[in-house]
Structure formats: C-alpha cells, structure tokens
Scaffold this motif. Structure first.
Motif, PDB file in Angstrom:
ATOM      1  N   GLY A  39      57.201  38.444   4.725  1.00  0.00           N
ATOM      2  CA  GLY A  39      58.530  38.876   4.317  1.00  0.00           C
ATOM      3  C   GLY A  39      59.111  39.876   5.290  1.00  0.00           C
ATOM      4  O   GLY A  39      58.467  40.326   6.228  1.00  0.00           O
ATOM      5  N   LYS A  40      60.368  40.219   5.049  1.00  0.00           N
ATOM      6  CA  LYS A  40      61.073  41.128   5.945  1.00  0.00           C
ATOM      7  C   LYS A  40      61.031  42.544   5.390  1.00  0.00           C
ATOM      8  O   LYS A  40      61.261  42.770   4.214  1.00  0.00           O
ATOM      9  CB  LYS A  40      62.518  40.680   6.104  1.00  0.00           C
ATOM     10  N   ASP A  41      60.739  43.515   6.265  1.00  0.00           N
ATOM     11  CA  ASP A  41      60.728  44.922   5.888  1.00  0.00           C
ATOM     12  C   ASP A  41      61.824  45.646   6.645  1.00  0.00           C
ATOM     13  O   ASP A  41      61.820  45.672   7.867  1.00  0.00           O
ATOM     14  CB  ASP A  41      59.389  45.583   6.242  1.00  0.00           C
ATOM     15  N   ASP A  42      62.750  46.217   5.929  1.00  0.00           N
ATOM     16  CA  ASP A  42      63.809  47.016   6.538  1.00  0.00           C
ATOM     17  C   ASP A  42      63.547  48.484   6.230  1.00  0.00           C
ATOM     18  O   ASP A  42      64.295  49.121   5.490  1.00  0.00           O
ATOM     19  CB  ASP A  42      65.181  46.609   5.996  1.00  0.00           C
ATOM     20  N   ILE A  43      62.469  49.037   6.802  1.00  0.00           N
ATOM     21  CA  ILE A  43      62.126  50.415   6.484  1.00  0.00           C
ATOM     22  C   ILE A  43      62.365  51.367   7.641  1.00  0.00           C
ATOM     23  O   ILE A  43      62.219  52.560   7.489  1.00  0.00           O
ATOM     24  CB  ILE A  43      60.670  50.536   5.976  1.00  0.00           C
ATOM     25  N   GLY A  44      62.704  50.874   8.815  1.00  0.00           N
ATOM     26  CA  GLY A  44      63.026  51.743   9.935  1.00  0.00           C
ATOM     27  C   GLY A  44      61.808  52.285  10.660  1.00  0.00           C
ATOM     28  O   GLY A  44      60.668  52.160  10.214  1.00  0.00           O
ATOM     29  N   VAL A  45      62.064  52.901  11.797  1.00  0.00           N
ATOM     30  CA  VAL A  45      61.000  53.381  12.668  1.00  0.00           C
ATOM     31  C   VAL A  45      60.265  54.574  12.051  1.00  0.00           C
ATOM     32  O   VAL A  45      59.038  54.638  12.087  1.00  0.00           O
ATOM     33  CB  VAL A  45      61.564  53.747  14.057  1.00  0.00           C
ATOM     34  N   LEU A  46      60.995  55.528  11.483  1.00  0.00           N
ATOM     35  CA  LEU A  46      60.351  56.718  10.918  1.00  0.00           C
ATOM     36  C   LEU A  46      59.401  56.354   9.782  1.00  0.00           C
ATOM     37  O   LEU A  46      58.268  56.831   9.724  1.00  0.00           O
ATOM     38  CB  LEU A  46      61.400  57.722  10.444  1.00  0.00           C
ATOM     39  N   ARG A  47      59.845  55.486   8.885  1.00  0.00           N
ATOM     40  CA  ARG A  47      58.964  55.064   7.788  1.00  0.00           C
ATOM     41  C   ARG A  47      57.797  54.230   8.300  1.00  0.00           C
ATOM     42  O   ARG A  47      56.711  54.266   7.722  1.00  0.00           O
ATOM     43  CB  ARG A  47      59.745  54.293   6.733  1.00  0.00           C
ATOM     44  N   THR A  48      58.010  53.484   9.377  1.00  0.00           N
ATOM     45  CA  THR A  48      56.912  52.724   9.970  1.00  0.00           C
ATOM     46  C   THR A  48      55.845  53.666  10.515  1.00  0.00           C
ATOM     47  O   THR A  48      54.642  53.434  10.353  1.00  0.00           O
ATOM     48  CB  THR A  48      57.435  51.806  11.093  1.00  0.00           C
ATOM     49  N   ILE A  49      56.270  54.756  11.165  1.00  0.00           N
ATOM     50  CA  ILE A  49      55.323  55.752  11.680  1.00  0.00           C
ATOM     51  C   ILE A  49      54.555  56.392  10.534  1.00  0.00           C
ATOM     52  O   ILE A  49      53.325  56.509  10.577  1.00  0.00           O
ATOM     53  CB  ILE A  49      56.055  56.811  12.520  1.00  0.00           C
ATOM     54  N   VAL A  50      55.276  56.796   9.489  1.00  0.00           N
ATOM     55  CA  VAL A  50      54.623  57.415   8.330  1.00  0.00           C
ATOM     56  C   VAL A  50      53.660  56.424   7.687  1.00  0.00           C
ATOM     57  O   VAL A  50      52.537  56.789   7.315  1.00  0.00           O
ATOM     58  CB  VAL A  50      55.673  57.924   7.319  1.00  0.00           C
ATOM     59  N   LEU A  51      54.083  55.171   7.583  1.00  0.00           N
ATOM     60  CA  LEU A  51      53.223  54.123   7.032  1.00  0.00           C
ATOM     61  C   LEU A  51      51.921  54.016   7.817  1.00  0.00           C
ATOM     62  O   LEU A  51      50.835  53.955   7.238  1.00  0.00           O
ATOM     63  CB  LEU A  51      53.965  52.781   7.056  1.00  0.00           C
ATOM     64  N   GLY A  52      52.010  54.024   9.142  1.00  0.00           N
ATOM     65  CA  GLY A  52      50.818  53.922   9.966  1.00  0.00           C
ATOM     66  C   GLY A  52      49.907  55.125   9.861  1.00  0.00           C
ATOM     67  O   GLY A  52      48.679  54.997   9.794  1.00  0.00           O
ATOM     68  N   VAL A  53      50.476  56.328   9.848  1.00  0.00           N
ATOM     69  CA  VAL A  53      49.663  57.547   9.754  1.00  0.00           C
ATOM     70  C   VAL A  53      48.991  57.627   8.390  1.00  0.00           C
ATOM     71  O   VAL A  53      47.781  57.899   8.290  1.00  0.00           O
ATOM     72  CB  VAL A  53      50.523  58.798  10.036  1.00  0.00           C
ATOM     73  N   VAL A  54      49.745  57.367   7.321  1.00  0.00           N
ATOM     74  CA  VAL A  54      49.156  57.386   5.978  1.00  0.00           C
ATOM     75  C   VAL A  54      48.123  56.271   5.849  1.00  0.00           C
ATOM     76  O   VAL A  54      47.062  56.458   5.249  1.00  0.00           O
ATOM     77  CB  VAL A  54      50.260  57.268   4.895  1.00  0.00           C
ATOM     78  N   GLY A  55      48.409  55.123   6.438  1.00  0.00           N
ATOM     79  CA  GLY A  55      47.457  54.015   6.431  1.00  0.00           C
ATOM     80  C   GLY A  55      46.163  54.370   7.130  1.00  0.00           C
ATOM     81  O   GLY A  55      45.080  53.973   6.699  1.00  0.00           O
ATOM     82  N   SER A  56      46.245  55.146   8.201  1.00  0.00           N
ATOM     83  CA  SER A  56      45.046  55.586   8.901  1.00  0.00           C
ATOM     84  C   SER A  56      44.196  56.490   8.020  1.00  0.00           C
ATOM     85  O   SER A  56      42.970  56.378   7.987  1.00  0.00           O
ATOM     86  CB  SER A  56      45.423  56.321  10.189  1.00  0.00           C
ATOM     87  N   VAL A  57      44.846  57.378   7.298  1.00  0.00           N
ATOM     88  CA  VAL A  57      44.122  58.268   6.383  1.00  0.00           C
ATOM     89  C   VAL A  57      43.496  57.452   5.252  1.00  0.00           C
ATOM     90  O   VAL A  57      42.316  57.641   4.914  1.00  0.00           O
ATOM     91  CB  VAL A  57      45.056  59.361   5.831  1.00  0.00           C
ATOM     92  N   VAL A  58      44.253  56.518   4.675  1.00  0.00           N
ATOM     93  CA  VAL A  58      43.719  55.673   3.603  1.00  0.00           C
ATOM     94  C   VAL A  58      42.558  54.837   4.127  1.00  0.00           C
ATOM     95  O   VAL A  58      41.514  54.723   3.472  1.00  0.00           O
ATOM     96  CB  VAL A  58      44.828  54.767   3.011  1.00  0.00           C
ATOM     97  N   GLY A  59      42.714  54.262   5.318  1.00  0.00           N
ATOM     98  CA  GLY A  59      41.630  53.485   5.911  1.00  0.00           C
ATOM     99  C   GLY A  59      40.390  54.334   6.143  1.00  0.00           C
ATOM    100  O   GLY A  59      39.275  53.879   5.925  1.00  0.00           O
ATOM    101  N   GLY A  60      40.575  55.579   6.592  1.00  0.00           N
ATOM    102  CA  GLY A  60      39.447  56.484   6.792  1.00  0.00           C
ATOM    103  C   GLY A  60      38.742  56.814   5.487  1.00  0.00           C
ATOM    104  O   GLY A  60      37.514  56.870   5.426  1.00  0.00           O
TER     105      GLY A  60
END
Length: 88
Positions: free
Chosen positions: A25-46
């Motif tokens: 699907g399509k995500d229209d969340i923008g660059v800032l939310r993408t960065i936050v998504l990745g950083v939070v995802g890294s913490v969750v993955g850890g």
C-alpha cells in the motif's frame, strides 16, 4: 555527538524507507515520520532481539535487519491506530 545524531537520522531514514517499501500500500507519512519510524523501529527491533536471545541488557539498537523488522511492526501499528490503509 553531531555525527552520532546524523548517523541515527540517516539510519532511521533508510530503515523507515525499507519498511515503507515492504509494507503493501501507499504511505503518505513524509520524510520526518519515516526517520522517526526507522529510529523507533531500531529500538523495537533491539528490544525484540534482546528478548528472544540474550535477554535485555539496557538500550541496544538493532542491526539493519532487526531495525527494518521493528520499523515494519511500528508502521503496521501506526496504520492500525491512525486508520490509514484501511481497505474499502
């Protein structure tokens, strides 16, 4: 310190972008939310990696694969909570 923060931002951008590419699907969340998504995802993955292997030993960011898996989990939860990507 500056390079560490810049590294986390770049790491978050790449992990968040990969998660967005892997979730259908399509995500229209923008660059800032993408960065936050990745950083939070890294913490969750850890955290998940720590729970499944050696146990929690404080804050440990995950590697690339764990970060992308964590970012996918965070993105799916975000879509459910905000009602995005609801099938009609």
């Amino acid at each position: 310190m500056f390079w560490t923060i810049l590294g986390w931002i770049l790491f978050g951008l790449i992990a968040g972008f990969l998660a967005r590419a892997l979730v259908p699907g399509k995500d229209d969340i923008g660059v800032l939310r993408t960065i936050v998504l990745g950083v939070v995802g890294s913490v969750v993955g850890g955290l998940l990696f720590g729970l499944l292997t050696v146990g929690l030993r404080g804050f440990q960011p995950a590697g690339w694969i764990g970060s992308v898996i964590g970012a996918i989990i965070v993105l799916v939860i975000y879509n459910k909570v905000t009602g995005r990507k609801s099938r009609t």
